[in-house]
Design a protein around this motif. Structure first.
Motif, mmCIF file in Angstrom:
data_model
loop_
_atom_site.group_PDB
_atom_site.id
_atom_site.type_symbol
_atom_site.label_atom_id
_atom_site.label_comp_id
_atom_site.label_asym_id
_atom_site.label_seq_id
_atom_site.Cartn_x
_atom_site.Cartn_y
_atom_site.Cartn_z
ATOM 1 N N THR A 90 0.818 -1.211 0.000
ATOM 2 C CA THR A 90 0.000 0.000 0.000
ATOM 3 C C THR A 90 0.853 1.263 0.000
ATOM 4 O O THR A 90 0.320 2.363 0.087
ATOM 5 C CB THR A 90 -0.940 0.014 1.219
ATOM 6 O OG1 THR A 90 -0.175 -0.184 2.416
ATOM 7 C CG2 THR A 90 -1.975 -1.091 1.101
ATOM 8 N N ARG A 91 2.154 1.123 -0.042
ATOM 9 C CA ARG A 91 3.092 2.207 -0.295
ATOM 10 C C ARG A 91 4.059 1.733 -1.373
ATOM 11 O O ARG A 91 4.284 0.533 -1.534
ATOM 12 C CB ARG A 91 3.901 2.569 0.972
ATOM 13 C CG ARG A 91 3.159 3.453 1.948
ATOM 14 C CD ARG A 91 3.984 3.672 3.215
ATOM 15 N NE ARG A 91 5.310 4.224 2.967
ATOM 16 C CZ ARG A 91 5.574 5.520 2.830
ATOM 17 N NH1 ARG A 91 4.589 6.402 2.920
ATOM 18 N NH2 ARG A 91 6.805 5.940 2.627
ATOM 19 N N LEU A 148 -1.099 6.761 13.136
ATOM 20 C CA LEU A 148 -1.504 7.980 12.442
ATOM 21 C C LEU A 148 -1.193 7.853 10.953
ATOM 22 O O LEU A 148 -0.480 6.958 10.513
ATOM 23 C CB LEU A 148 -0.797 9.182 13.054
ATOM 24 C CG LEU A 148 -1.101 9.426 14.546
ATOM 25 C CD1 LEU A 148 -0.296 10.591 15.081
ATOM 26 C CD2 LEU A 148 -2.594 9.652 14.775
ATOM 27 N N SER A 149 -1.708 8.789 10.155
ATOM 28 C CA SER A 149 -1.610 8.684 8.699
ATOM 29 C C SER A 149 -0.220 9.079 8.205
ATOM 30 O O SER A 149 0.596 9.634 8.947
ATOM 31 C CB SER A 149 -2.657 9.584 8.045
ATOM 32 O OG SER A 149 -2.267 10.951 8.168
ATOM 33 N N ASP A 150 0.008 8.824 6.896
ATOM 34 C CA ASP A 150 1.316 9.138 6.326
ATOM 35 C C ASP A 150 1.570 10.640 6.274
ATOM 36 O O ASP A 150 2.716 11.071 6.143
ATOM 37 C CB ASP A 150 1.477 8.509 4.947
ATOM 38 C CG ASP A 150 0.442 8.987 3.946
ATOM 39 O OD1 ASP A 150 -0.458 9.763 4.325
ATOM 40 O OD2 ASP A 150 0.529 8.573 2.773
ATOM 41 N N ARG A 151 0.520 11.469 6.357
ATOM 42 C CA ARG A 151 0.747 12.916 6.444
ATOM 43 C C ARG A 151 1.553 13.252 7.690
ATOM 44 O O ARG A 151 2.297 14.232 7.717
ATOM 45 C CB ARG A 151 -0.586 13.669 6.508
ATOM 46 C CG ARG A 151 -1.382 13.692 5.228
ATOM 47 C CD ARG A 151 -2.403 14.820 5.273
ATOM 48 N NE ARG A 151 -3.130 14.855 6.554
ATOM 49 C CZ ARG A 151 -3.695 15.942 7.062
ATOM 50 N NH1 ARG A 151 -3.599 17.095 6.417
ATOM 51 N NH2 ARG A 151 -4.352 15.887 8.205
ATOM 52 N N ASN A 187 -0.976 -1.624 12.357
ATOM 53 C CA ASN A 187 -0.379 -0.337 11.991
ATOM 54 C C ASN A 187 0.885 -0.487 11.142
ATOM 55 O O ASN A 187 1.591 0.500 10.925
ATOM 56 C CB ASN A 187 -0.032 0.460 13.250
ATOM 57 C CG ASN A 187 -1.260 0.865 14.041
ATOM 58 O OD1 ASN A 187 -2.360 0.953 13.492
ATOM 59 N ND2 ASN A 187 -1.084 1.100 15.333
ATOM 60 N N TYR A 219 3.400 10.638 9.708
ATOM 61 C CA TYR A 219 4.612 9.857 9.945
ATOM 62 C C TYR A 219 5.692 10.046 8.879
ATOM 63 O O TYR A 219 6.812 9.562 9.054
ATOM 64 C CB TYR A 219 4.295 8.378 10.161
ATOM 65 C CG TYR A 219 3.777 7.580 8.985
ATOM 66 C CD1 TYR A 219 4.588 7.272 7.900
ATOM 67 C CD2 TYR A 219 2.475 7.069 8.998
ATOM 68 C CE1 TYR A 219 4.121 6.506 6.848
ATOM 69 C CE2 TYR A 219 1.999 6.301 7.950
ATOM 70 C CZ TYR A 219 2.830 6.017 6.876
ATOM 71 O OH TYR A 219 2.367 5.244 5.842
ATOM 72 N N GLU A 227 -6.179 14.677 13.430
ATOM 73 C CA GLU A 227 -6.607 13.285 13.285
ATOM 74 C C GLU A 227 -7.147 12.713 14.591
ATOM 75 O O GLU A 227 -7.360 11.502 14.704
ATOM 76 C CB GLU A 227 -5.440 12.439 12.772
ATOM 77 C CG GLU A 227 -4.998 12.839 11.370
ATOM 78 C CD GLU A 227 -3.945 11.908 10.781
ATOM 79 O OE1 GLU A 227 -3.684 10.843 11.388
ATOM 80 O OE2 GLU A 227 -3.396 12.229 9.711
ATOM 81 N N GLY A 268 3.515 6.421 13.005
ATOM 82 C CA GLY A 268 2.760 5.525 12.137
ATOM 83 C C GLY A 268 2.619 4.134 12.706
ATOM 84 O O GLY A 268 1.520 3.578 12.761
#
Length: 590
Positions: free
Chosen positions: A11-12, A81-84, A454, A86, A145, A76
């Protein structure tokens, strides 16, 4: 492996790092301001000589490190938390400033049968150290968030908004010593030497830790020690060319107080294991026993020196990684030993050729095991494990050929070869694998799913990452050719001529869960060197490397500096050489 540059993500975007590649999101500049001054004077009177040496050293080092793997694994992996959040750039500003004054007085004298020395030493060292990790915007983005209200990152002891870790430490070390040594020529061939050094150390530490990654702490600590370090030596001159010697000496290294664990980052198991150990560590002592022989070849054509040693070490100080806490501790192993031999050969058959060859064997290991409250081995500190940073074999060879090319001019060509055997970076590199999927396996196995749901970039196409924590042996060849005159020397050099990639140390973050890599040497480098009379250091005119610019998964302008070719290759100091320095100089090894 880097948690933000993972080849197994779905997913990345997967990132595969090649040879001499690393992942970083920011540049890592480095500055080092260094000032050294000393005054040395001698006064002779009545058959004795009084020597005074006064020295002052100032150093200020500023380093910016990329801590994004650390912050990414926490924001993360641990917090989800989101990639914005981490992937925010996370510069770690690392600052060290030190000022050191030393004063030594020595009085020496000699008669036909006796040579003697008495003296005193005083040193005062003040060092300030601090770190600051600040991913700009992390406070507001995490608050948006729903992690916590805005302002959650502000600390109470100095950490401002967005500062996830803040530290300020001050060390004040004062030491003084009195020493004496005498050599008695019992016969024309036999010398007996005895010496004694009394030492006294006092170190005061003040510490402030703050920020979301730390437990807010304002603390003081003190370490002191005193004792004696004796030295005994016997030297027998069997002939004009051969001398045998034997010696016994005691070394010492000051203990200290560990920094607090970064408890908010610790997994429960790591906090349980290392929490009770984060106190002080004890002084390290060692007795060194050595025998050897020195011989000279006829007409000064060369020499051959051989020696064997045995070192008995008590309360060995070992640096360990405190699992996922992003902290390091120093622990004591009750007993260790180091045994080995060294040989050194130099040959100068004529006015043109000089040749030297040296080698050393070192078998160093722990003799005791360090266990936690549950009886489990801690951080690889187990009986029989090798001491870190010590190769079992290392050797070097060098050759220089010179010839006259005119009045006052001499040309030369030279080569040096160095071999360093396999070794471990830290003692915990001989410990257990990381994570449930690596249970029962040795370090070198990392479970990539320890963050569960996570896991960054998950699900992963591969759940285990494997590497070899034993740094492999390597060989380096340097070549040098030039022209020498009375007032200058001009030469060209080729360092690392075979372009060897040497793994110098293992790099890690959060107990290998966030980053695993190797620190390596510089690739093949060509340069021109000009030395002028009166200059103590080489002045480089230019140099370039086959791969002088590192390749990153994300572009970075970091440029490798050109090395000073006359400077010896730097290797991690072995346990023996470090302790030997302490023994022979009678000072704290640091």
């Amino acid at each position: 492996f880097n948690i933000l540059a993972n080849p197994y993500t779905t997913t990345r975007r997967p990132v595969r790092l090649g040879e001499r590649q690393l992942f970083t999101q920011i540049n890592e500049p480095y500055t080092d301001d260094f000032v050294l001054g000393d005054v040395n004077w001698k006064y002779k009177f009545g058959g004795a000589t009084l020597t005074s040496i006064t020295s002052y050293t100032h150093r200020h080092i500023l380093v910016v490190r990329d801590a994004t793997a650390l912050t990414g694994s926490v924001m993360g992996g641990t917090l989800g938390l989101s990639d914005r959040v981490y992937t925010l750039d996370a510069p770690l500003d690392d600052s060290t400033r030190s000022n050191v004054w030393t004063q030594e007085l020595r009085l020496t004298g000699a008669s036909r049968k006796l040579r003697w020395l008495v003296g005193g030493f005083y040193g005062d060292s003040k060092r300030d150290y601090g770190q600051n990790v600040r991913p700009v915007g992390v406070d507001s983005l995490a608050a948006a968030e729903g992690f916590a209200p805005k302002g959650w990152s502000r600390g109470s002891l100095g950490a401002g908004i967005d500062v996830l870790f803040f530290s300020r430490l001050h060390y004040d070390l004062e030491q003084y010593a009195a020493f004496g040594e005498a050599t008695l020529s019992a016969t024309d061939r036999l010398d007996v030497t005895a010496g004694l050094r009394y030492y006294n150390f006092t170190e005061d530490r003040t510490l402030i830790f703050d920020g979301a990654f730390a437990v807010p702490t304002a603390d003081t600590g003190k370490t002191d020690a005193s004792g004696v370090a004796p030295r005994f030596m016997v030297s027998y001159k069997a002939s004009d060319a051969v001398t045998f010697n034997a010696q016994a000496s005691r070394g010492f290294r000051l203990g200290g107080v560990n920094d607090p664990l970064n408890a908010p980052l610790c997994a429960a198991a790591d906090l349980s294991t290392f929490g009770p150990l984060a106190g002080s560590w004890k002084d390290e002592t060692a007795w060194n026993y050595e025998v050897g022989a020195k011989s000279q070849f006829p007409r000064g054509k060369g020499s051959l020196n051989v020696s064997a040693f045995y070192m008995d070490i008590r309360d060995l100080q070992l640096t360990v990684t405190a699992g996922s806490c992003s902290s390091r501790l120093i622990l004591n192993a009750d007993k260790a030993r180091s045994v080995g031999a060294e040989v050194e050969l130099t040959v100068s058959p004529d006015e043109h050729l000089d040749f030297s060859l040296s080698g050393g064997l070192n078998n160093s290991k722990l003799l005791t095991t360090f266990r936690d409250q549950g009886g489990n081995v801690v951080a690889g500190i187990a009986e029989g494990n090798r001491l870190p940073s010590v190769p079992r074999f290392q050797g070097s060879a060098s050759a220089t050929y010179g010839w006259s090319v005119g009045t006052g001019s001499r040309a030369f060509v030279s080569g040096t070869y160095q071999y360093v055997g396999s070794r471990y970076t830290l003692i915990d590199d001989q410990g257990a694998g990381v994570g449930p999927a690596c249970a029962g396996q040795k370090l070198g196995c990392v479970d990539l799913n320890t963050f569960g749901a996570n896991t960054i970039g998950g699900p992963l196409t591969q759940g285990i990452f494997r590497f070899n924590p034993l740094l492999p042996a390597y060989s380096l060849l340097n070549l040098h050719a030039g022209l020498t005159r009375q007032s200058w020397q001009l030469s060209v050099y080729l360092n690392n001529a075979l372009d060897e990639t040497a793994f110098l140390a293992l790099d890690r973050e959060r107990g290998l869960r966030a980053r695993v890599g190797y620190l390596t040497n510089q690739p093949r480098t060509v340069g021109v060197l000009l030395k002028t009379a009166g200059r103590q250091h080489a002045a480089r005119r230019f140099c370039f490397s086959d791969r002088s610019r590192l390749t990153f998964a994300r572009p970075s302008p970091l440029q490798l500096p050109c090395p000073r070719p006359s400077q010896p290759l730097r290797y991690r100091i072995s346990r023996r050489s470090l302790s030997q320095a302490a023994i022979r100089r009678g000072l704290r090894a640091s």
